[in-house]
Design a protein around this motif. Structure first.
Motif, short mmCIF file in Angstrom:
data_model
loop_
_atom_site.label_atom_id
_atom_site.label_comp_id
_atom_site.label_asym_id
_atom_site.label_seq_id
_atom_site.Cartn_x
_atom_site.Cartn_y
_atom_site.Cartn_z
N HIS A 181 -8.90 -11.60 5.75
CA HIS A 181 -10.08 -10.45 6.11
C HIS A 181 -10.77 -9.92 5.29
O HIS A 181 -11.44 -9.60 5.69
CB HIS A 181 -9.16 -9.29 6.91
CG HIS A 181 -7.78 -9.07 5.20
ND1 HIS A 181 -7.19 -9.37 4.58
CD2 HIS A 181 -8.43 -7.72 4.12
CE1 HIS A 181 -6.98 -8.59 3.67
NE2 HIS A 181 -7.88 -7.61 3.77
N ASP A 185 -15.50 -11.57 7.28
CA ASP A 185 -16.56 -10.81 7.63
C ASP A 185 -17.95 -10.65 7.35
O ASP A 185 -19.14 -9.76 7.19
CB ASP A 185 -16.29 -9.23 8.11
CG ASP A 185 -16.02 -8.76 6.43
OD1 ASP A 185 -15.89 -9.68 6.19
OD2 ASP A 185 -15.46 -7.51 6.73
N VAL A 412 -12.76 -6.52 13.24
CA VAL A 412 -13.87 -6.66 11.59
C VAL A 412 -14.62 -7.63 12.62
O VAL A 412 -14.39 -7.89 13.72
CB VAL A 412 -13.16 -8.19 10.81
CG1 VAL A 412 -12.10 -7.15 10.27
CG2 VAL A 412 -12.50 -9.67 11.25
N SER A 413 -16.20 -7.96 12.14
CA SER A 413 -16.64 -8.34 12.91
C SER A 413 -17.18 -9.56 12.04
O SER A 413 -17.70 -10.06 10.71
CB SER A 413 -18.50 -7.55 13.16
OG SER A 413 -19.78 -8.41 14.06
N ILE A 414 -17.78 -11.03 12.69
CA ILE A 414 -17.24 -12.13 12.15
C ILE A 414 -18.62 -12.30 12.25
O ILE A 414 -19.31 -13.03 13.68
CB ILE A 414 -17.01 -13.37 12.00
CG1 ILE A 414 -15.42 -12.90 12.25
CG2 ILE A 414 -16.73 -14.26 11.43
CD1 ILE A 414 -14.20 -13.61 12.80
#
Length: 875
Positions: A181, A185, A412-414
């Motif tokens: 994690h 991101d 989370v934003s990837i």
């Protein structure tokens, strides 16, 4: 992709292991942790798995048990070769070194046990490769490669390009990505995703991939990120999400019984007193702040109160100092360590009794990660206390506490389709062999981050690297034949790649000069990128207006008497996550519905559901009562825009939009750009997680605001709004450096950040009007999607368009509502005397109370008593 529900018993797991490994495991562990009971059988079957479970649940042993078992079986059968079987990837060099130590011990114990049994197996070797690895150790690894190779994302990308060492990876069987994690991101994660596909392309068989994370959401997306894509579909992966609510001792602490009634300086002093008491009551305490300057301030204040056994730990300190602090903490020589972010991850620092967080950690995942540093072993309960700084911080911490207890983790934003990282990886690939465009694109599509990359974008990136579009002074990094659809290495590219590879940008300080040419001081790059023309900030206790930046110089003019629009911590503070922001908006709605209930019932509800003390509950209730009496409470359905007139007669619009700084950055710039066009005057912007303030020299008609922004036009407007901004110039340099357009190191000589900036400014002037330049397009993508949050900003605007959200308008007044106080006073705390801000807050508070006829006399007498107490305390 499926979630694993079948647990194995300890007996079932031991039956899968070699008798010697089973004996070792049985002698040291009474039972299995949940992750171990789910994951060990799957890894034994060589299935890819993503393990998400609380900190201190034995994830590292989960990943390695089956793998070590396989390596021992190879050794037993005489099949253990001199090659790399396992690649373990850590986000931190220090964490990689820790894993090495933690692996060596059990391997030594197993080897010793085998000798006692009369077996002579070859030893399983472990090696670490990072930027700190000596040349002698690298040569040793080349001659006799470790079976378990521990590294960082950047070092893995480099060794895959080294001609001799690359061969040692051709039969890798397992990849472990720890703290996934923390990597996925960012552009480091994008880079790693492509590097894993390069590794898979090199290997003869599918690699078993294992991802480990303490706190994780959305698990399906991160699992796809881990294993990548094949033929347009995510590769098979098993999801292990341990949802058992590990006991969590987490509370929110208010420094005083009622924060709405006391001056800032008294609240602040009592906070440090309380902090000192908590440190004294525990053997070892770890304190987290959100900024490096905050870390130093807390250490200073604790020492001022007689605590000698306390040290700071953050990224600006030397490596030697950090290691010394870690060792002293581990040995128990320190009672307390104060850190910004550097001790968040699983570096071994020994036993910690209490984690104290000063202010909100800005996301639930980060909060749980930090609090999990206490009780950091199987079966122990993490103990955390969040000390709030002001009323908005109290709201945030209370909502975060409820979400943490419920394990509602922010998503989370990837990042996707980052063309600068793609360009860098293509140069690395070109050093390996000649590629056809089709086979290279197929490999790149294997990365989750590039699964939807268009052929057009891919070819444009190749054209840039091959200098097929003549950019003055930009030389080709690959050989590319667009007609044949083939590319390969260019002479000199290997040195460029090895000396400039990586995604973390170099940062430097800017020198600040006033209108007379005198040097005023220094500013960080992250601070400068947030500045716009006419912004006012404090430096050396004096206000200055930003004029322009050139190279690594900032030019300002003195602005005595003007209120700062940009606080000094801008650029250093973490933005609040969007998911937590939405929860705060919902909480405001919940509170509004309860304001008519009995006060005792509301206080009890707050204490029971949010793990806050009585003082925090009382402060929250009074804060919301005052906001309700002054205007209305903005929430998830009803937003508020209020007119504000300052003492100089300037007009402001306070947008009570509690969506976090990244969303508010996008929304505020869009509103400011459109209003500037309509009014023909400059509009200054101040942003926080809960609101933004637009200030103009004349009044803006409030009725212009509803419907002013359209979701379908936001991207185009924002591109125009940021085109000439400092943030665009800074981010262009970062993107140009990652793309090898601007080099950080040329033929072994470091290129200063100043020279890089001058070069990037020259290139930006030349390229900015051209169409479809990958480096320019990536800069826009990074600013809109990574720095700001354009997707969620568009979602907010669509909700306004559909009527799901409405905007209430509050007429112009010199007295902002209580929820607007912090944004109106943004930056005031930078003025030399903190009492200035405190007295302004008290003045605003007094005006609000006198304005609100709905406040009863009892409340007023309570405040008179509180002010009397505070005056006595001040004396």
């Amino acid at each position: 992709m499926q979630r694993v529900k079948k647990k194995a018993s300890k007996g079932e797991v031991l039956s899968l292991l070699d008798p010697l490994i089973a004996e070792w495991f049985n002698s040291r562990f009474v039972g299995l942790t949940e992750p171990q009971s789910y994951a060990i059988p799957l890894i034994h079957e060589r299935k890819s798995v993503l393990v998400s479970s609380p900190t201190g649940s034995g994830k590292t042993l989960t990943a390695f048990t089956s793998i070590i078992n396989e390596l021992f079986k190879y050794a037993k059968e005489g099949k253990l070769e001199d090659r790399i079987y396992v690649v373990y990837i850590s986000p931190l060099k220090a964490l990689a070194n820790d894993i090495n130590k933690n692996l060596e011990e059990p391997l030594q114990q197993m080897h010793q046990l085998s000798q006692e049994k009369g077996y002579e197996y070859p030893k399983v070797r472990v090696g670490v490769r990072s930027g700190d690895t000596s040349q002698a150790e690298r040569q040793k690894q080349l001659r006799k490669p470790p079976h378990i190779f521990i590294t960082t994302p950047e070092s893995l990308a480099l060794v895959l390009t080294a001609p001799k060492f690359r061969e040692k990876f051709s039969q890798v069987e397992y990849v472990i990505v720890d703290e996934i994690h923390e990597i996925c991101d960012s552009k480091r994660g994008v880079h790693l995703s492509l590097t894993l596909e390069r590794l898979q392309e090199l290997c003869q068989k599918p690699i078993t991939r294992i991802g480990l994370s303490a706190t994780l959401a959305p698990i399906e997306d991160i699992a796809s990120y881990l294993v990548g894509y094949e033929n347009g579909q995510a590769r098979p992966v098993e999801l292990i999400e341990v949802l058992t609510k590990r006991n969590l001792d987490l509370e929110v602490i208010s420094p005083t019984e009622d924060m709405t009634a006391l001056p800032y300086e008294i609240v602040n002093a009592r906070m440090y007193d309380t902090l000192k008491e908590m440190v004294d009551a525990h053997q070892t305490t770890l304190i987290f702040t959100n900024t490096r300057s905050g870390t130093e301030q807390v250490v200073y204040k604790l020492r001022e109160r007689g605590l000698e056994s306390v040290e700071a730990h953050h990224g600006s300190l030397s490596k030697e100092t950090r290691i010394e602090v870690e060792d002293r903490l581990k040995k128990g020589d320190l009672r307390c360590v104060v850190s910004s972010t550097s001790l968040e991850l699983g570096i071994d620092i020994g036993s910690v009794d209490l984690v104290c967080q000063i202010g909100s950690p800005k996301s639930v995942a980060k909060g749980l990660q930090r609090i999990g540093r206490s009780g950091h072993s199987v079966g122990k309960t993490p103990k955390g206390r969040m000390m709030v700084l002001d009323l908005d911080d109290l709201v945030e911490c209370a909502v975060l506490s409820r979400a943490a207890h419920k394990r509602n983790i922010d998503r989370v934003s990837i990042p996707e389709n980052c063309l600068d990282v793609l360009a860098q990886s293509l140069v690395g690939m070109s050093l390996e062999k000649r590629w056809t465009v089709d086979e290279a694109l197929r490999m790149v599509h294997g990365s989750y981050c590039y699964r939807d990359l268009s052929l057009e974008s891919f070819q444009q990136t190749l054209r840039y690297l091959g200098s097929k579009d003549a950019f003055e002074g930009v030389y080709s990094k690959i050989w590319y034949d667009p007609e044949e659809g083939i590319f390969g290495k260019k002479k000199g590219a290997r040195m460029i790649y090895f000396l400039n590879q990586g995604t973390i940008p170099e940062e430097a300080s800017y020198k600040v000069y006033n209108e007379r040419g005198g040097m005023v001081g220094d500013l960080s790059e992250k601070f400068v990128e947030r500045l716009s023309v006419r912004d006012v900030f404090i430096l050396g206790g004096r206000p200055y207006e930003f004029v322009r930046a050139k190279g690594m110089r900032v030019f300002v003019r003195s602005s005595p008497g003007r209120k700062p629009t940009v606080p000094s911590w801008t650029g250093e503070m973490l933005p609040r996550s969007f998911d937590l922001s939405v929860e705060i908006a919902r909480f405001r709605g919940e509170m509004e519905n309860r304001l008519n209930d009995e006060e005792g019932d509301v206080l009890q509800w707050l204490m029971d559901n949010f793990a806050i003390d009585h003082g925090s509950a009382l402060s929250l209730l009074h804060y919301f009562q005052e906001q309700k009496a002054a205007s209305s409470i903005p929430n998830q359905r009803r937003l508020l825009v209020e007119g504000y007139v300052d003492k100089q007669g300037n007009s402001g619009l306070i947008f009570h939009f509690p969506f976090g700084r990244r969303v508010n950055d996008a929304l505020s710039r869009t509103y400011a750009f459109l209003l500037t066009q309509q009014l023909g005057c400059n509009i200054s912007v101040s942003i926080s997680d809960d609101a933004f303030l637009l200030m103009a020299p004349r009044r803006v008609d409030l009725n212009l605001i509803p419907g002013l922004i359209r979701s379908g036009e936001m991207r185009d407007i924002l591109r125009r709004a940021v085109k000439d901004s400092e943030i665009f110039k800074q981010r262009f340099r970062h993107v140009a450096a990652r793309s090898f357009m601007v080099l950080r190191n040329y033929k072994g000589r470091e290129v200063s950040v100043n020279r890089q900036q001058v070069r990037s400014s020259y290139l930006l002037d030349y390229l900015t009007e051209l169409e479809s330049v990958p480096v320019i397009e990536e800069t826009y993508r990074e600013v809109l999607e990574d720095v700001m949050d354009i997707q969620n900003a568009e979602s907010v605007v669509r909700s306004m368009e559909s009527g799901e959200m409405t905007i209430n308008l509050l007429p112009y007044t010199p007295i902002p509502s209580p929820f607007g106080h912090n944004i109106v006073l943004a930056g005031i705390s930078d003025i030399v005397m903190m009492e200035d801000r405190s007295s302004l807050l008290r003045e605003l508070h007094r005006k609000v109370l006198s304005k609100c006829s709905g406040m009863d006399r009892a409340s007023s007498s309570r405040r008179r008593r509180s002010r009397h107490i505070s005056e006595e305390s001040a004396v």
